[in-house]
Write a protein that holds these residues in place. Structure first.
Motif, PDB file in Angstrom:
ATOM      1  N   GLN A 190      43.854  28.921  20.503  1.00  9.30           N
ATOM      2  CA  GLN A 190      43.314  28.562  19.195  1.00  9.30           C
ATOM      3  C   GLN A 190      42.409  27.344  19.331  1.00  9.30           C
ATOM      4  OE1 GLN A 190      44.802  26.978  14.809  1.00  9.30           O
ATOM      5  NE2 GLN A 190      46.189  28.305  15.973  1.00  9.30           N
ATOM      6  N   VAL A 191      41.176  27.456  18.839  1.00  9.14           N
ATOM      7  CA  VAL A 191      40.213  26.355  18.907  1.00  9.14           C
ATOM      8  C   VAL A 191      39.340  26.362  17.665  1.00  9.14           C
ATOM      9  CG1 VAL A 191      40.073  26.219  21.427  1.00  9.14           C
ATOM     10  CG2 VAL A 191      38.557  27.784  20.189  1.00  9.14           C
ATOM     11  N   GLN A 192      38.697  25.217  17.420  1.00  5.42           N
ATOM     12  CA  GLN A 192      37.711  25.167  16.348  1.00  5.42           C
ATOM     13  C   GLN A 192      36.468  25.937  16.793  1.00  5.42           C
ATOM     14  OE1 GLN A 192      35.314  21.913  13.547  1.00  5.42           O
ATOM     15  NE2 GLN A 192      36.383  21.223  15.387  1.00  5.42           N
ATOM     16  N   TYR A 193      36.004  26.860  15.945  1.00  5.86           N
ATOM     17  CA  TYR A 193      34.902  27.725  16.341  1.00  5.86           C
ATOM     18  C   TYR A 193      34.207  28.220  15.085  1.00  5.86           C
ATOM     19  CZ  TYR A 193      32.627  31.498  19.141  1.00  5.86           C
ATOM     20  OH  TYR A 193      31.742  32.329  19.785  1.00  5.86           O
ATOM     21  N   SER A 194      32.916  28.046  15.046  1.00 10.83           N
ATOM     22  CA  SER A 194      32.132  28.521  13.904  1.00 10.83           C
ATOM     23  C   SER A 194      30.668  28.550  14.315  1.00 10.83           C
ATOM     24  CB  SER A 194      32.308  27.594  12.693  1.00 10.83           C
ATOM     25  OG  SER A 194      31.628  26.365  12.889  1.00 10.83           O
ATOM     26  N   MET A 195      29.832  28.953  13.393  1.00  9.40           N
ATOM     27  CA  MET A 195      28.400  28.966  13.646  1.00  9.40           C
ATOM     28  C   MET A 195      27.862  27.553  13.884  1.00  9.40           C
ATOM     29  SD  MET A 195      25.584  30.974  11.322  1.00  9.40           S
ATOM     30  CE  MET A 195      26.734  32.346  11.121  1.00  9.40           C
ATOM     31  N   VAL A 243      19.355  30.700  15.945  1.00 10.26           N
ATOM     32  CA  VAL A 243      19.222  29.448  15.221  1.00 10.26           C
ATOM     33  C   VAL A 243      20.409  28.524  15.432  1.00 10.26           C
ATOM     34  CG1 VAL A 243      20.314  30.173  13.040  1.00 10.26           C
ATOM     35  CG2 VAL A 243      18.447  28.497  13.006  1.00 10.26           C
ATOM     36  N   SER A 244      21.577  29.082  15.769  1.00 12.06           N
ATOM     37  CA  SER A 244      22.775  28.260  15.927  1.00 12.06           C
ATOM     38  C   SER A 244      23.128  27.986  17.379  1.00 12.06           C
ATOM     39  CB  SER A 244      23.980  28.932  15.236  1.00 12.06           C
ATOM     40  OG  SER A 244      24.296  30.179  15.863  1.00 12.06           O
ATOM     41  N   SER A 245      22.343  28.516  18.317  1.00 10.40           N
ATOM     42  CA  SER A 245      22.648  28.331  19.736  1.00 10.40           C
ATOM     43  C   SER A 245      22.551  26.861  20.121  1.00 10.40           C
ATOM     44  CB  SER A 245      21.691  29.147  20.590  1.00 10.40           C
ATOM     45  OG  SER A 245      21.973  28.976  21.967  1.00 10.40           O
ATOM     46  N   PRO A 246      23.587  26.308  20.766  1.00 14.59           N
ATOM     47  CA  PRO A 246      23.542  24.911  21.191  1.00 14.59           C
ATOM     48  C   PRO A 246      22.423  24.663  22.184  1.00 14.59           C
ATOM     49  CG  PRO A 246      25.776  25.763  21.279  1.00 14.59           C
ATOM     50  CD  PRO A 246      24.873  26.939  21.062  1.00 14.59           C
ATOM     51  N   VAL A 281      22.383  26.368   8.238  1.00  9.57           N
ATOM     52  CA  VAL A 281      22.814  26.778   6.893  1.00  9.57           C
ATOM     53  C   VAL A 281      21.674  27.441   6.143  1.00  9.57           C
ATOM     54  CG1 VAL A 281      23.677  25.966   4.667  1.00  9.57           C
ATOM     55  CG2 VAL A 281      24.629  25.037   6.791  1.00  9.57           C
ATOM     56  N   ASP A 282      20.460  26.932   6.300  1.00  9.44           N
ATOM     57  CA  ASP A 282      19.296  27.558   5.648  1.00  9.44           C
ATOM     58  C   ASP A 282      19.139  29.005   6.110  1.00  9.44           C
ATOM     59  OD1 ASP A 282      18.705  25.311   4.199  1.00  9.44           O
ATOM     60  OD2 ASP A 282      17.093  24.625   5.536  1.00  9.44           O
ATOM     61  N   ALA A 283      19.261  29.239   7.411  1.00 10.13           N
ATOM     62  CA  ALA A 283      19.140  30.602   7.937  1.00 10.13           C
ATOM     63  C   ALA A 283      20.280  31.475   7.424  1.00 10.13           C
ATOM     64  CB  ALA A 283      19.140  30.568   9.466  1.00 10.13           C
ATOM     65  N   LEU A 284      21.460  30.913   7.355  1.00 13.85           N
ATOM     66  CA  LEU A 284      22.614  31.649   6.830  1.00 13.85           C
ATOM     67  C   LEU A 284      22.393  32.053   5.377  1.00 13.85           C
ATOM     68  CD1 LEU A 284      25.643  32.525   7.026  1.00 13.85           C
ATOM     69  CD2 LEU A 284      26.221  30.195   6.315  1.00 13.85           C
ATOM     70  N   LEU A 285      21.862  31.131   4.571  1.00 16.46           N
ATOM     71  CA  LEU A 285      21.612  31.438   3.163  1.00 16.46           C
ATOM     72  C   LEU A 285      20.551  32.528   3.011  1.00 16.46           C
ATOM     73  CD1 LEU A 285      21.675  27.835   1.620  1.00 16.46           C
ATOM     74  CD2 LEU A 285      23.471  29.563   1.571  1.00 16.46           C
ATOM     75  N   THR A 306      29.752  27.641   3.512  1.00 19.11           N
ATOM     76  CA  THR A 306      29.728  28.321   2.206  1.00 19.11           C
ATOM     77  C   THR A 306      28.426  28.024   1.475  1.00 19.11           C
ATOM     78  OG1 THR A 306      30.728  26.469   0.983  1.00 19.11           O
ATOM     79  CG2 THR A 306      32.234  28.073   2.024  1.00 19.11           C
ATOM     80  N   GLY A 307      27.681  27.019   1.950  1.00 16.48           N
ATOM     81  CA  GLY A 307      26.434  26.618   1.301  1.00 16.48           C
ATOM     82  C   GLY A 307      26.605  25.609   0.191  1.00 16.48           C
ATOM     83  N   LYS A 308      27.851  25.171  -0.064  1.00 15.23           N
ATOM     84  CA  LYS A 308      28.068  24.318  -1.244  1.00 15.23           C
ATOM     85  C   LYS A 308      27.499  22.906  -1.086  1.00 15.23           C
ATOM     86  CE  LYS A 308      32.783  22.703  -0.202  1.00 15.23           C
ATOM     87  NZ  LYS A 308      34.184  22.711  -0.709  1.00 15.23           N
TER      88      LYS A 308
END
Length: 320
Positions: A178-183, A312-315, A249-253, A215-217
């Motif tokens: 289990q690890v922290q993982y997201s876009m 867009v999210s690649s490190p 986040v812009d690309a995600l939206l 979430t874009g909030k």
């Protein structure tokens, strides 16, 4: 909801799991009951907790919720060890005595005779790994634990624990990491994901929405009731509110608008289908949020959207 095998094991979990760090903190018992009910009604099974949550009160809160609903047998119940609360202080201790005491305390608090998954919640370099592994073996052979996993370990330690365990005569082997993982947090792809692929482990991703940023909030400001508005959370939120994160986040939206779905659904669908991911653990404050996130189950991303979000999210410095 679809279920998945955790790595090469026989353990099956829902591909959206429920993280309960907020139980007893941001959600009282009534809200927590409604959250778990909504989660189960949506087909969820995996519920994750830890002795350190809510300053040591989290497991008891979850145990009360499960007892009130009478649903212990309907959930895959996961907890952790090593990190705990002692005399009001957070301690990190992987000794055999500490782990077995933690297990007994977790079972009592949760009102159950076994955990479906017990995870090493960090690393203790003062305790020999063999001693830690012996505690896990006792837990499994006694029937109090069904499977074991790791949590928040780097790739090399994940590999070391698995290799050492499998080499022991009574070694149980690990099934998950289990690890922290997201876009917005793709660092596991450098070491942890390759390790899980090689070792046959399933990956459980916590904070899959980057503490709500995906979430874009936060795109047009900081809501007054959000974690980002609380100075105590600044160190946890600021890394996800910089210019690079904003571009993601812009690309995600844009992708969400084009697909006519919520941004959170796109973020969860993207993560859900990454290599070795068995489940994405979401944390919510209300049952309405839980129901909304479970709707991501119906979202399938087109390949071109996945490729664009990957890019867009690649490190920086390595290819995804």
């Amino acid at each position: 909801m679809q279920v998945r095998r955790v790595g090469h094991s026989g353990l099956e979990v829902s591909r959206i799991g429920l993280g309960t760090m907020g139980f007893g903190v941001s959600s009282d018992e009534t809200a927590s009951i409604d959250i778990v009910r909504a989660f189960l009604d949506g087909g969820g099974t995996l519920v994750d907790t830890a002795p350190v949550y809510a300053e040591g009160r989290g497991e008891a809160m979850l145990g009360s919720v499960l007892a009130t609903l009478g649903v212990r047998d309907d959930v895959v119940l996961a907890s952790k060890c090593v990190v705990g609360v002692r005399d009001g202080r957070v301690v990190q201790d992987a000794s055999r005595g500490m782990l077995l005491r933690q297990l007994d305390a977790s079972l009592e608090a949760l009102g159950t005779d076994h955990l479906d998954l017990w995870q090493l919640h960090g690393w203790d370099d003062r305790t020999p790994l063999e001693e830690t592994l012996s505690a896990l073996e006792i837990a499994v052979t006694s029937g109090r634990v069904r499977y074991v996993g790791t949590c928040n370990l780097p790739g090399w330690l994940t590999a070391l624990t698995q290799a050492t365990s499998l080499a022991r005569p009574a070694g149980t082997g690990f099934v998950s990491a289990q690890v922290q993982y997201s876009m917005l947090e793709r660092s596991p792809e450098a070491e942890v994901v390759p390790a899980t692929e090689h070792l046959g482990l399933g990956l459980l991703a916590w904070s899959p929405l980057a503490r709500g940023v995906l979430t874009g909030k936060y795109r047009h400001g900081t809501p007054a009731d959000s974690r980002a508005a609380n100075p105590a959370w600044a160190a946890y939120m600021d890394p996800f509110l910089d210019a690079e994160s904003t571009a993601v986040v812009d690309a995600l939206l844009r992708a969400a608008d084009g697909l006519e779905v919520a941004p959170a659904h796109v973020a969860l669908a993207w993560l859900r289908d990454r290599p070795t991911v068995a489940s994405a653990l979401v944390g919510v404050r209300t049952p309405e949020q839980m129901t909304a996130l479970l709707a991501s189950e119906d979202v399938t991303l087109p390949p071109e959207i996945i490729e664009a979000l990957d890019d867009v999210s690649s490190p920086d410095g390595w290819e995804s």
